[in-house]
Scaffold this motif. Structure first.
Motif, PDB file in Angstrom:
ATOM      1  N   LEU A  80      42.146 -41.972 123.195  1.00 31.87           N
ATOM      2  CA  LEU A  80      41.945 -40.576 122.853  1.00 31.87           C
ATOM      3  C   LEU A  80      40.999 -40.436 121.672  1.00 31.87           C
ATOM      4  CD1 LEU A  80      45.476 -39.370 123.625  1.00 31.87           C
ATOM      5  CD2 LEU A  80      43.404 -38.222 124.348  1.00 31.87           C
ATOM      6  N   ALA A  81      41.134 -41.348 120.725  1.00 32.68           N
ATOM      7  CA  ALA A  81      40.213 -41.298 119.585  1.00 32.68           C
ATOM      8  C   ALA A  81      38.781 -41.489 120.080  1.00 32.68           C
ATOM      9  CB  ALA A  81      40.571 -42.377 118.571  1.00 32.68           C
ATOM     10  N   ALA A  84      37.594 -38.314 121.657  1.00 34.61           N
ATOM     11  CA  ALA A  84      37.288 -37.311 120.638  1.00 34.61           C
ATOM     12  C   ALA A  84      35.986 -37.637 119.923  1.00 34.61           C
ATOM     13  CB  ALA A  84      38.427 -37.243 119.630  1.00 34.61           C
ATOM     14  N   GLN A 102      46.290 -35.873 129.244  1.00 39.26           N
ATOM     15  CA  GLN A 102      45.514 -35.612 128.042  1.00 39.26           C
ATOM     16  C   GLN A 102      44.049 -35.943 128.281  1.00 39.26           C
ATOM     17  OE1 GLN A 102      47.878 -37.899 125.288  1.00 39.26           O
ATOM     18  NE2 GLN A 102      48.220 -36.117 124.027  1.00 39.26           N
ATOM     19  N   ALA A 105      42.545 -33.243 130.435  1.00 40.69           N
ATOM     20  CA  ALA A 105      42.368 -32.028 129.646  1.00 40.69           C
ATOM     21  C   ALA A 105      41.145 -32.190 128.765  1.00 40.69           C
ATOM     22  CB  ALA A 105      43.613 -31.781 128.810  1.00 40.69           C
ATOM     23  N   GLY A 106      40.902 -33.414 128.312  1.00 42.75           N
ATOM     24  CA  GLY A 106      39.747 -33.657 127.477  1.00 42.75           C
ATOM     25  C   GLY A 106      38.493 -33.877 128.288  1.00 42.75           C
ATOM     26  N   LYS A 392      51.048 -34.038 129.633  1.00 43.65           N
ATOM     27  CA  LYS A 392      50.275 -34.362 128.445  1.00 43.65           C
ATOM     28  C   LYS A 392      51.169 -34.529 127.235  1.00 43.65           C
ATOM     29  CE  LYS A 392      48.827 -29.748 127.018  1.00 43.65           C
ATOM     30  NZ  LYS A 392      47.788 -28.996 126.353  1.00 43.65           N
TER      31      LYS A 392
END
Lengths: 434, 295, 272
Positions: A80-81, A84, A102, A105-106, A392
């Motif tokens: 996730l990092a 991002a 997640q 969604a990203g 999520k």
């Protein structure tokens, strides 16, 4: 500050040289480079190194660069990092379906079903229901089913035999607990036991629950996951209470050690059984003391249950990231990873069964299974597995369950019924999206 | 007014503006901007990967009702309540001894100071082994002298105090040095005069030494308080916040919310709550202990 | 009676000192023992084994972490010394608009707890594209508020005649600072330098957040993850070996510079 004419010339010449060099670099045709993240498991890295080299040797125009996934308290944090920060790889072979919502969604992952020849390839390799299980609610397939690790109970053959325990008794909770009581012994006479049957972990990190509570719950409930198809709490039931009761009893009656042990307690002969997956096989083979014999049986289930034991499948899939500049080339590499030859190589190095249909019957794999009869058990079990839900909030959900596991089972401060109720309530709170 | 400013500018040392520029830039980028952003985050919900969603004061409302957060606060207070008195008593005691005619003072000072310079990660990993219930050295020693093993890190009643003991051990050297410096600032004449008046050593300590150590005491209390509120690496490495959430510190909870659950807005809210708590507590401490300065 | 208290004092000190040194000795010995002997009290094992150390080197790029930590800490410290002394000089000896406001700002900023700014700073680093880079570790650490205060304090105490004489000679403020003041500020430079260096070397939380790639990690971060991330697989000897390697440079530097370490930190504490 005044510059003298000679140094000015020097600077201009240097600048000119740089310009010429960079232009010429741009002019030349560079090969496509893909970044590939395998997991940080040593065997998986070994496999990755071999196939990446094989691919690079035969594909000078598409080069693959491998970077092992950095370890962290959890792989999900790292991925996730990366999403991002925009530092995602092209391909990652450690995609854990649990955290997938997640990613989606990203807008992190690629809709693989839009790739040319996707369904032909995938259906030829993997049974349809597995592919369906990994199809997201919007109809796209954001992760390609790759391999699963059916979780079973590993046991120390000699140790159980020496204590007069029949592995059949380990199939039910009551049999398991009785065997555990027999195994608790003080061998060196210092007043404290040194031998146990099974040591559930006291670690409250969320993903630990996957290998105790969640696995046992799937077995106890006959194949339920935590949430219903509609995404509502589905685990406030007898099965969950039975699992909590089972685990709580082990702690309460002193049937397990309190706190961390030094070294691998299973290999040291301090505990006779552990809940684990096929990835342990190469680890045991490499690190076990001489003469150590181990085997696998399905996890215990509550008394009176019928039918095959269903367990946690710990699936891991491969995905191409949406940020990839070369998804078509990446797809070629992914197909290579999942080719028949490489699936066999994978199996040989990591002992983790790929999601390949007819694995047991395929003549190409017959030689392997003949030499590794242990693995056949995993393939058999592999038909009866479940993954995790598509939420999520999965990490928070498991964290909430961990909290109740700690309070109820490890500390014995709550009854299982209340613990399950509190866990369910906490999860409803989370799902309501405060 | 403007004219006066212009005049001041004309006569000022221009180099000054250039020299402070790095600080200004650094401050704007790494203090001012994050501060404002943190404030904005409190009123939003954000997981980095999806767009920010304005939710008003819901984070604050949640924080007030969040049992886990208040548990973390209580854990921190329990930590402070045990760590600070222990630290003061032990450091002061050793400082007083070291202040006397002791040979090898540098050696002792050096020994006590060593854990302070070592990374918290090393200390924590080391002590986790020492504290191990079944296999750790501490319990082994207790066993040898016939005592029961202590569930240092596995019993919720013990765990946070075990961490407090470790923190005291780690930082003692620093506070010993502080106290030593304070002790050496007390003029000898005062002790001599008191001796002549017939005061014994104990009376001298309580009536002369302690009062004059007030500023150092205040410093020790404030520094240990700020350190206690910042507790992170120890529970992170040793216990993950357990057992039964007894070692969950506020900063660890913040870290979990931000980097495991991706609730950035809520994490920012926790951050502000923490800042407010530190400010309030150190303010009270200053009021209580600072005798010679108006607040 | 006095000899009795004195003896008691010595005993107490010795016992205390032992409790401070013994854990390190245990750690050193554990890193050199085979796994099954770690639970014993014996300090020196007959089966002296370097397996712990080889396991560490095989499993994590700790040499690289050492390099990273060294690079980051040395650069940060140098930068702090240069910039903090510069700002301190300006605040101490120059007159300009906003000088006192800036000084108050520095004081005020020191009161803000770092954890409050953690998340926004992480987002900032992400937005700037600095994750997994040295920049993320060095740039936020380039100026130290504490350093500014200490330098300002010290520079104020230097005699004005020095500055006057230098100005008559036509020196710029930069020359005054670096060529005249710096040589006079050795204790302060060492003080601030040591504090900054140790702080930077031991920092774990910030690297944990902004660095994810193995080969960019700092040493304490890597050792922490080695222990916590399960890679060590309960090999205590390896974990102790990693911890030893992390502690070793600091211990060596400490033994050499003990006097400066202690005095510098005490000084900073009192001034702080």
């Amino acid at each position: 500050m005044r510059m003298n004419p000679r140094s000015t010339m020097g600077v201009l010449l240097a600048l000119a040289l740089v310009c010429v060099l960079s232009v010429s670099a741009v002019g030349a045709k560079a090969p496509v480079t893909l970044t590939f993240w395998p997991s940080s498991n040593p065997q998986e890295i070994e496999f990755a190194k071999i196939i990446v080299k094989a691919w690079n040797d035969s594909h000078p125009d598409i080069q693959v660069k491998m970077e092992p996934l950095p370890a962290s308290r959890s792989t999900e944090e790292v991925l996730l990092a990366a999403i991002a920060a925009g530092t995602t790889p092209d391909i990652c072979a450690n995609i854990y379906p649990g955290a997938i919502s997640q990613y989606i969604a990203g807008k992190g992952l690629y809709p693989h079903d839009t790739l040319p020849g996707f369904y032909d390839f995938v259906y030829a390799r993997t049974p349809k229901d597995v592919v369906d299980a990994f199809t997201y609610k919007d109809g796209h397939v954001y992760q390609i089913p790759w391999k699963g690790n059916p979780i079973m109970l590993a046991y120390n053959v000699k140790l159980l035999r020496a204590n007069g325990i029949d592995t059949k008794s380990l199939a039910t909770y009551s049999g398991f607990l009785a065997a555990a009581e027999r195994m608790v012994k003080d061998l060196d006479g210092d007043g404290r036991p040194d031998q146990w049957l099974y040591a559930p972990t006291v670690d409250v990190t969320w993903w630990q629950r996957l290998f105790d509570f969640y696995t046992l719950y799937i077995g106890a409930s006959g194949g339920k996951t935590l949430l219903s198809a509609a995404g509502k709490v589905d685990f406030e039931n007898d099965a969950a209470v039975q699992v909590f009761t089972f685990l709580q009893t082990i702690f309460k009656k002193g049937l397990c050690p309190k706190g961390a042990m030094i070294g691998d307690a299973f290999l040291n002969g301090k505990i006779a059984a552990t809940i684990t997956g096929p990835w342990s096989v190469p680890y045991y083979d490499q690190n076990a003391p001489a003469g150590f014999e181990y085997d696998f049986v399905p996890i215990p289930v509550p008394d009176g249950m019928r039918g095959p034991v269903i367990t946690f499948g710990d699936p891991k899939n491969i995905a191409i990231f949406a940020t990839s500049k070369h998804p078509l080339e990446a797809w070629e590499f992914v197909k290579f990873i999942m080719s028949r030859e490489n699936d066999l190589l994978w199996l040989e190095i990591t002992s983790q069964p790929p999601y390949r249909r007819d694995l047991a019957k395929d003549p190409m794999f017959a030689g392997y299974f003949k030499e590794n009869p242990l693995m056949a058990k995993f393939v058999e079990q592999g038909v009866y597995t479940r993954g995790v839900d598509d939420s999520k909030y999965l990490i928070e959900i498991f964290d909430a369950i961990s909290k109740q596991y700690d309070l109820c089972c490890v500390q014995g401060k709550k009854t299982p019924k209340i613990a399950v109720r509190d866990a369910a309530q906490a999860v409803r709170d989370i799902l309501a999206g405060w | 007014m403007l004219g006066r400013l212009a005049e001041q500018y004309r006569t000022s040392d221009k180099a000054g503006y250039v020299m402070v520029l790095p600080y200004i830039l650094h401050f704007l980028l790494f203090t001012a901007y994050p501060l404002v952003f943190a404030f904005v985050l409190v009123f939003n919900r954000w997981d980095i990967v999806t767009p920010m969603e304005f939710i008003g004061i819901r984070n604050i409302q949640r924080l007030l009702r969040d049992a886990t957060f208040w548990t973390a606060v209580i854990n921190t207070l329990r930590f402070l309540a045990s760590h600070i008195p222990l630290q003061i008593v032990l450091s002061l005691l050793i400082a007083v001894i070291l202040n006397g005619p002791i040979k090898l003072r540098s050696f002792f000072r050096g020994a006590f100071f060593l854990p302070f310079v070592i990374s918290g990660a090393v200390v924590t990993i080391l002590w986790q082994q020492l504290y191990s219930t079944d296999a750790g050295i501490l319990n082994l020693i207790l066993n040898r002298i016939g005592m029961q093993p202590v569930p240092w890190l596995t019993d919720p009643a013990w765990a946070i105090y075990s961490i407090a003991i470790m923190a005291t051990w780690k930082n003692m050297g620093f506070y010993i040095v502080l106290f030593l410096a304070g002790l050496q600032n007390v003029p000898h004449e005062l002790y001599e005069a008191a001796s002549i008046d017939g005061a014994n050593r104990s009376q001298q300590f309580w009536k002369i030494t302690l009062p004059l150590l007030q500023p150092v005491m205040l410093l020790v209390v404030i520094l240990s308080t700020i350190g206690g509120f910042s507790l992170f690496i120890e529970p992170f490495v040793m216990t993950g916040g357990g057992p039964a959430e007894s070692t969950l510190s506020v900063v660890l909870y913040l870290y979990k919310q931000a980097f495991q659950f991706l609730r950035m807005g809520y994490a920012a809210t926790i951050g502000f709550a923490l800042a407010i708590m530190i400010f309030v507590v150190t303010f009270i401490q200053r009021k209580l202990l600072d005798t010679d300065q108006p607040a | 009676m006095r000899t009795l208290t004195k003896a008691l004092g010595y005993i107490l000190l010795t016992v205390a000192a032992l409790t401070f040194i013994y854990p390190f000795l245990w750690m050193a010995s554990a890193s050199l023992k085979p796994e099954n002997e770690i639970g014993t009290l014996a300090l020196i094992s007959r089966n002296f084994s370097l397996r712990g150390y080889s396991a560490v080197f095989k499993q994590i790029p700790i040499g690289r972490a050492l390099f990273n930590s060294g690079l980051v800490s040395i650069t940060s410290t140098t930068s702090v010394l240069v910039f903090s002394s510069m700002v301190g000089y300006a605040l101490a000896r120059l007159r300009f608009l906003g000088r006192d406001s800036i000084f108050n700002l520095v004081l005020l900023t020191m009161m803000i707890p770092g954890q409050l700014l953690l998340i926004p700073m992480y987002i900032l680093v992400v937005r700037l594209g600095w994750t997994d880079s040295y920049r993320a570790l060095i740039i936020p650490a380039m100026i130290s508020n504490m350093g500014i205060i200490v330098f300002r304090q010290f520079f104020k105490s230097l005699p004005q005649d020095l500055v006057d004489a230098a100005r008559i000679d036509g020196c710029s403020d930069y020359r005054i600072l670096f060529q005249i003041f710096w040589p006079l500020s050795k204790p302060v430079l060492i003080t601030v330098g040591i504090i900054t260096f140790i702080g930077s070397w031991n920092e774990v939380l910030w690297p944990l957040i902004v660095i994810r790639k193995w080969n960019m990690m700092t040493m304490p971060q890597m050792v922490t993850l080695f222990h916590v991330g399960g890679l060590a697989n309960a090999q205590v000897a390896a974990e102790m070996a990693a911890a030893m390697m992390l502690a070793f440079p600091v211990i060596v530097a400490y033994l050499f510079f003990q006097r400066y370490f202690i005095e510098s930190l005490a000084l900073s504490g009192i001034k702080g």
